[in-house]
Design an enzyme around this catalytic site. Sequence first.
Site, short mmCIF file in Angstrom:
data_model
loop_
_atom_site.label_atom_id
_atom_site.label_comp_id
_atom_site.label_asym_id
_atom_site.label_seq_id
_atom_site.Cartn_x
_atom_site.Cartn_y
_atom_site.Cartn_z
N ASP A 121 0.86 -1.19 0.00
CA ASP A 121 0.00 0.00 0.00
C ASP A 121 0.89 1.23 0.00
O ASP A 121 2.01 1.20 0.53
CB ASP A 121 -0.90 0.02 1.24
N ASP A 137 -7.23 -1.36 -4.41
CA ASP A 137 -8.26 -0.91 -3.47
C ASP A 137 -9.16 0.15 -4.12
O ASP A 137 -10.36 0.19 -3.88
CB ASP A 137 -7.62 -0.33 -2.21
#
Length: 170
Positions: A121, A137
């Site tokens: 991330d 995401d």
Amino acid sequence: MNKYLCRPVWIVSLTAVLILLDQWTKYLAVRYLKGSEALSIVDGVFELRYLENRGAAFGILQGQRAFFLVIAALVLAGVVWLFSRMSREEKFWPIRLIAVAVLAGAWGNMLDRMRLGYVVDFFYFRLINFPIFNVADIYVSVAMAALAVLIFFYYKDEDLERMLPGRRRP
């Protein structure tokens, strides 16, 4: 465009392109952000910050790799089932795009879990202290928001009944 979204080769191709984009951005994050200080894009608002996420959103379900792999496999099975049964009417091509985005997001993160044991991330909204996230995401979040808008404002009940012909009603 809509006639192409009914063909498996285009569905697979579009999904692959989205997965490749996700994986490329994660490669860039590893290469340029790992081991470095966060890179501020808009001071105090948005930054690029490397994180190895072994859980889900907000850090829940840490270390549950097998669980996430099963969920990704179920998403794949669900999308294949949906495409095999869904009406080919032009009105439903947005649902096909949404399904492709969800599939690409699930598989983009699953590839990380299989290869690395965690998800890379790197997007962080510092202003609201939002959890750090990635391109996969974004695919899933935008797809779910679009689905909600379509269901509430575009499709009527009879449209949704026609979407899956031959479905049994309770």
